[in-house]
Design a protein around this motif. Structure first.
Motif, mmCIF file in Angstrom:
data_model
loop_
_atom_site.group_PDB
_atom_site.id
_atom_site.type_symbol
_atom_site.label_atom_id
_atom_site.label_comp_id
_atom_site.label_asym_id
_atom_site.label_seq_id
_atom_site.Cartn_x
_atom_site.Cartn_y
_atom_site.Cartn_z
ATOM 1 N N GLN A 1 0.843 -1.190 0.184
ATOM 2 C CA GLN A 1 -0.065 -0.400 -0.120
ATOM 3 C C GLN A 1 1.259 1.451 0.135
ATOM 4 O O GLN A 1 1.642 1.551 0.697
ATOM 5 C CB GLN A 1 -0.808 -0.113 1.306
ATOM 6 C CG GLN A 1 -1.907 -1.263 1.164
ATOM 7 C CD GLN A 1 -2.277 -1.220 2.017
ATOM 8 O OE1 GLN A 1 -1.927 -0.922 3.584
ATOM 9 N NE2 GLN A 1 -4.075 -0.878 2.406
ATOM 10 N N LEU B 1 -4.120 6.805 -0.603
ATOM 11 C CA LEU B 1 -3.996 5.858 -0.423
ATOM 12 C C LEU B 1 -3.734 4.477 -1.908
ATOM 13 O O LEU B 1 -5.025 4.994 -1.916
ATOM 14 C CB LEU B 1 -4.561 4.845 0.610
ATOM 15 C CG LEU B 1 -4.836 4.179 0.433
ATOM 16 C CD1 LEU B 1 -3.121 3.198 1.046
ATOM 17 C CD2 LEU B 1 -5.660 3.154 2.064
ATOM 18 N N GLY C 1 -2.109 -0.492 7.818
ATOM 19 C CA GLY C 1 -3.423 0.670 6.541
ATOM 20 C C GLY C 1 -3.268 1.654 7.318
ATOM 21 O O GLY C 1 -4.032 2.486 6.973
ATOM 22 N N VAL D 1 -3.111 5.659 8.392
ATOM 23 C CA VAL D 1 -2.180 6.545 7.113
ATOM 24 C C VAL D 1 -1.530 8.197 8.637
ATOM 25 O O VAL D 1 -3.054 8.401 8.414
ATOM 26 C CB VAL D 1 -2.975 6.918 6.300
ATOM 27 C CG1 VAL D 1 -2.493 7.926 5.431
ATOM 28 C CG2 VAL D 1 -3.318 5.640 5.491
ATOM 29 N N ASP E 1 -3.156 0.774 -3.454
ATOM 30 C CA ASP E 1 -2.793 -0.623 -3.380
ATOM 31 C C ASP E 1 -3.316 -1.446 -4.684
ATOM 32 O O ASP E 1 -4.308 -0.518 -5.617
ATOM 33 C CB ASP E 1 -3.513 -0.898 -2.126
ATOM 34 C CG ASP E 1 -5.270 -1.204 -1.953
ATOM 35 O OD1 ASP E 1 -5.974 -1.752 -3.314
ATOM 36 O OD2 ASP E 1 -5.400 -1.315 -1.163
ATOM 37 N N ILE F 1 2.484 5.409 6.491
ATOM 38 C CA ILE F 1 2.037 4.197 6.720
ATOM 39 C C ILE F 1 2.015 3.032 6.987
ATOM 40 O O ILE F 1 3.191 2.967 6.993
ATOM 41 C CB ILE F 1 1.269 4.196 5.210
ATOM 42 C CG1 ILE F 1 -0.169 2.627 5.345
ATOM 43 C CG2 ILE F 1 1.755 3.390 4.177
ATOM 44 C CD1 ILE F 1 -1.002 2.804 3.846
ATOM 45 N N VAL G 1 1.024 5.627 0.156
ATOM 46 C CA VAL G 1 0.439 6.793 0.747
ATOM 47 C C VAL G 1 1.173 7.655 -0.208
ATOM 48 O O VAL G 1 2.649 7.580 -0.571
ATOM 49 C CB VAL G 1 0.109 6.703 1.439
ATOM 50 C CG1 VAL G 1 -1.008 5.598 2.761
ATOM 51 C CG2 VAL G 1 0.856 6.817 2.740
#
Length: 275
Positions: free
Chosen positions: A40, A55, A83, A85, A57, A79, A42
């Protein structure tokens, strides 16, 4: 500084090489700032009207995380593997506020009450004036849900001070509350913690006394905080290390600075003994 023009966030890996993840309709520019073990990513995206944190993914693509209270200037900086942030979100008057975004708060419920004005985001929690830049993986249950220790800065006019946020009290009962602690600095009135590892060690930069307002020279020094909040200036002889950006669980620190010949470098510091 925020990017302008056709700049795009990317993800690189050894199998696929460089992948463009930031080109979306209406986005003029984007930048990726951090990635977790699940891939993931950010960062922030820019349109003609605003900067928003995102975000990304591989399953869902780019998700706009929104704002705290409708401000135009908003960024995501870190992050963790859960998950969660962290970043900054501007209020309508432009003042930045640090935030924690927790995707587990997808709607009203436990720890996820409907936000009261001026807030407009059920998943984004206000940490106060300033910005949050790093978060580790040591999640505890606090008053706003699962929370991991975070670092950043508090904007307390006229100074900016380094801050650690974490859950304190009552963990023997499986519950605590989120508290902020001001970290030590070099006394120059502007200091920011930029990264934190899973041992609670943090890095960042701090201005030297008498260096504000900012003028000639290099008034900021890279610094390290141990898990008790004790600070150390990590500049070796012959170097001016201006900013430490991140620290891993082995205590290795990366950042940038100048050598004795006034040349600009990225650096990697590796401890010769446990820190």
């Amino acid at each position: 500084a925020p990017p302008y023009g056709f700049l795009s966030a990317f993800l690189w890996d050894s199998v696929h090489g460089m992948q463009n993840i930031g080109s979306t309709f209406g986005v003029l520019a984007s930048q990726a700032n951090a990635i977790n073990r699940s891939g993931q990513v950010v960062g922030y995206l820019a349109t003609s009207e605003y900067f928003h944190p995102f975000l990304w993914d591989s399953a869902n693509g780019m998700q706009d995380l929104g704002t705290l209270a409708g401000g135009r200037i908003n960024f995501a900086y870190g992050i963790n593997d859960s998950g969660q942030v962290v970043g900054e979100s501007g209020w309508a008057d432009g003042a930045p506020h640090a935030f924690l975004w927790n995707g587990a708060c997808a709607g009203p419920g436990l720890f996820c009450a409907v936000p009261a004005p001026p807030y407009d985001n059920v998943s984004m929690h206000d940490l106060g004036p300033g910005w949050a830049t790093g978060i580790n993986n040591n999640v505890s249950i606090g008053d706003i849900g699962p929370i991991a220790p975070m670092v950043g800065a508090a904007q307390l006019s006229p100074t900016v001070t380094p801050v650690l946020w974490k859950v304190v009290c009552c963990q023997q009962y499986g519950y605590g509350y989120l508290s902020s602690t001001t970290l030590q600095d070099l006394g120059g009135g502007l200091s920011v913690a930029t990264g934190i590892n899973n041992s609670g060690q943090a890095v960042g930069y701090s201005y030297l006394p008498g260096s504000l307002p900012i003028g000639e020279g290099r008034p900021e020094h890279a610094v390290f905080w141990d898990s008790n909040g004790t600070m150390k200036d990590i500049n070796p002889p012959g170097w001016t290390l201006s900013e430490a950006v991140a620290i891993n669980d082995s205590g290795q620190i990366v950042g940038f600075g100048w050598d004795a010949n006034n040349l600009f470098h990225g650096f990697l510091l590796t401890p010769v003994r446990p820190i």
